[in-house]
Design an enzyme around this catalytic site. Structure first.
Site, PDB file in Angstrom:
ATOM      1  N   HIS A 103       6.442  -0.971   3.775  1.00 51.08           N
ATOM      2  CA  HIS A 103       6.274  -2.356   4.235  1.00 51.08           C
ATOM      3  C   HIS A 103       5.547  -3.155   3.169  1.00 51.08           C
ATOM      4  O   HIS A 103       4.660  -2.642   2.483  1.00 51.08           O
ATOM      5  CB  HIS A 103       5.504  -2.423   5.558  1.00 51.08           C
ATOM      6  CG  HIS A 103       4.259  -1.592   5.572  1.00 51.08           C
ATOM      7  ND1 HIS A 103       4.299  -0.229   5.756  1.00 51.08           N
ATOM      8  CD2 HIS A 103       2.963  -1.921   5.419  1.00 51.08           C
ATOM      9  CE1 HIS A 103       3.062   0.249   5.723  1.00 51.08           C
ATOM     10  NE2 HIS A 103       2.228  -0.758   5.504  1.00 51.08           N
TER      11      HIS A 103
ATOM     12  N   GLN B 244      -2.184   3.346   2.613  1.00 53.25           N
ATOM     13  CA  GLN B 244      -1.056   3.233   3.548  1.00 53.25           C
ATOM     14  C   GLN B 244      -1.362   3.989   4.835  1.00 53.25           C
ATOM     15  O   GLN B 244      -1.755   5.161   4.801  1.00 53.25           O
ATOM     16  CB  GLN B 244       0.216   3.797   2.896  1.00 53.25           C
ATOM     17  CG  GLN B 244       1.464   3.652   3.778  1.00 53.25           C
ATOM     18  CD  GLN B 244       2.738   4.112   3.075  1.00 53.25           C
ATOM     19  OE1 GLN B 244       2.696   4.625   1.957  1.00 53.25           O
ATOM     20  NE2 GLN B 244       3.860   3.939   3.740  1.00 53.25           N
TER      21      GLN B 244
ATOM     22  N   ASN C 159       0.846  -1.197   0.000  1.00 59.62           N
ATOM     23  CA  ASN C 159       0.000   0.000   0.000  1.00 59.62           C
ATOM     24  C   ASN C 159       0.881   1.247   0.000  1.00 59.62           C
ATOM     25  O   ASN C 159       1.833   1.338   0.783  1.00 59.62           O
ATOM     26  CB  ASN C 159      -0.907   0.008   1.230  1.00 59.62           C
ATOM     27  CG  ASN C 159      -1.893  -1.146   1.236  1.00 59.62           C
ATOM     28  OD1 ASN C 159      -2.332  -1.590   0.184  1.00 59.62           O
ATOM     29  ND2 ASN C 159      -2.234  -1.645   2.413  1.00 59.62           N
TER      30      ASN C 159
HETATM   31  P1  5GP Z   1      -0.769  -0.207   5.863  1.00 58.00           P
HETATM   32  O1  5GP Z   1      -2.215   0.081   6.185  1.00 58.00           O
HETATM   33  O2  5GP Z   1       0.088   1.011   6.069  1.00 58.00           O
HETATM   34  O3  5GP Z   1      -0.564  -0.853   4.527  1.00 58.00           O
HETATM   35  O4  5GP Z   1      -0.311  -1.322   6.884  1.00 58.00           O
HETATM   36  C1  5GP Z   1       0.109  -1.037   8.186  1.00 58.00           C
HETATM   37  C2  5GP Z   1      -0.039  -2.320   8.950  1.00 58.00           C
HETATM   38  O5  5GP Z   1       0.669  -2.195  10.159  1.00 58.00           O
HETATM   39  C3  5GP Z   1      -1.501  -2.662   9.312  1.00 58.00           C
HETATM   40  O6  5GP Z   1      -1.855  -3.892   8.715  1.00 58.00           O
HETATM   41  C4  5GP Z   1      -1.482  -2.720  10.832  1.00 58.00           C
HETATM   42  O7  5GP Z   1      -2.285  -3.744  11.350  1.00 58.00           O
HETATM   43  C5  5GP Z   1      -0.008  -2.927  11.141  1.00 58.00           C
HETATM   44  N1  5GP Z   1       0.405  -2.393  12.421  1.00 58.00           N
HETATM   45  C6  5GP Z   1       0.114  -1.165  12.934  1.00 58.00           C
HETATM   46  N2  5GP Z   1       0.679  -1.002  14.132  1.00 58.00           N
HETATM   47  C7  5GP Z   1       1.356  -2.150  14.391  1.00 58.00           C
HETATM   48  C8  5GP Z   1       2.157  -2.576  15.503  1.00 58.00           C
HETATM   49  O8  5GP Z   1       2.367  -1.864  16.487  1.00 58.00           O
HETATM   50  N3  5GP Z   1       2.699  -3.833  15.437  1.00 58.00           N
HETATM   51  C9  5GP Z   1       2.479  -4.641  14.357  1.00 58.00           C
HETATM   52  N4  5GP Z   1       3.030  -5.856  14.382  1.00 58.00           N
HETATM   53  N5  5GP Z   1       1.752  -4.259  13.284  1.00 58.00           N
HETATM   54  C10 5GP Z   1       1.193  -3.035  13.310  1.00 58.00           C
END
Ligand code: 5GP
Ligand code: ZN
Length: 125
Positions: free
Chosen positions: A111, A105, A98
């Site tokens: 990531h 994102q 994302n």
């Molecule tokens: P995005 O939405 O930016 O593509 O993904 C961010 C991801 O980070 C989400 O799936 C969310 O669940 C994960 N995430 C957010 N905070 C934490 C955290 O403190 N620890 C872990 N392991 N994952 C996290």
């Protein structure tokens, strides 16, 4: 202003959630790591297997990557493959990257999501 410019990357790293995970300030199950990358389970899994692969050095998003980042971008994809193999995702998996607001994102440190263990659908939401 000069001081701010010099210290800005350090400030970013100190305030970034995933940089804190890299530094060990927020504990995670470190499933795989090498010099450049780290993999750990997503805290809010969207599939039976949901793992994040991140660069250890702060990079805000895929849109921020430059020619200087090609090695780490390649290593991230390689790590994702190693992790998928280690997790026995023999029936396949999905990699998601994302990027930015429209890309959904929510954490501004690049990531790759590894999603597996169930049938994925297309188009994504
Ligand atoms: P995005 O939405 O930016 O593509 O993904 C961010 C991801 O980070 C989400 O799936 C969310 O669940 C994960 N995430 C957010 N905070 C934490 C955290 O403190 N620890 C872990 N392991 N994952 C996290
Ligand atoms: Zn970061």
């Amino acid at each position: 202003m000069l001081l701010f410019t010099i210290h800005y990357p350090l400030f970013t790293a100190m305030s970034c959630l995933f940089c804190k995970i890299v530094a060990g300030e927020i504990p995670v199950n470190r499933l795989y790591e090498d010099e450049q990358t780290l993999a750990f389970p997503d805290i809010n899994p969207q599939a039976p297997t949901h793992i994040l692969v991140i660069p250890k050095n702060h990079l805000a998003s895929h849109a921020h990557a430059t020619q200087d980042d090609t090695a780490v971008l390649g290593q991230l994809l390689h790590t994702a493959g190693e992790v998928a193999r280690a997790q026995n995702l023999t029936n396949g998996y999905r990699l998601v990257l994302n990027t930015g607001p429209d890309g959904g994102q929510t954490v501004d440190h690049l990531h790759i999501h590894i999603l597996g263990g169930r049938q994925m659908h297309w188009p994504p939401g």
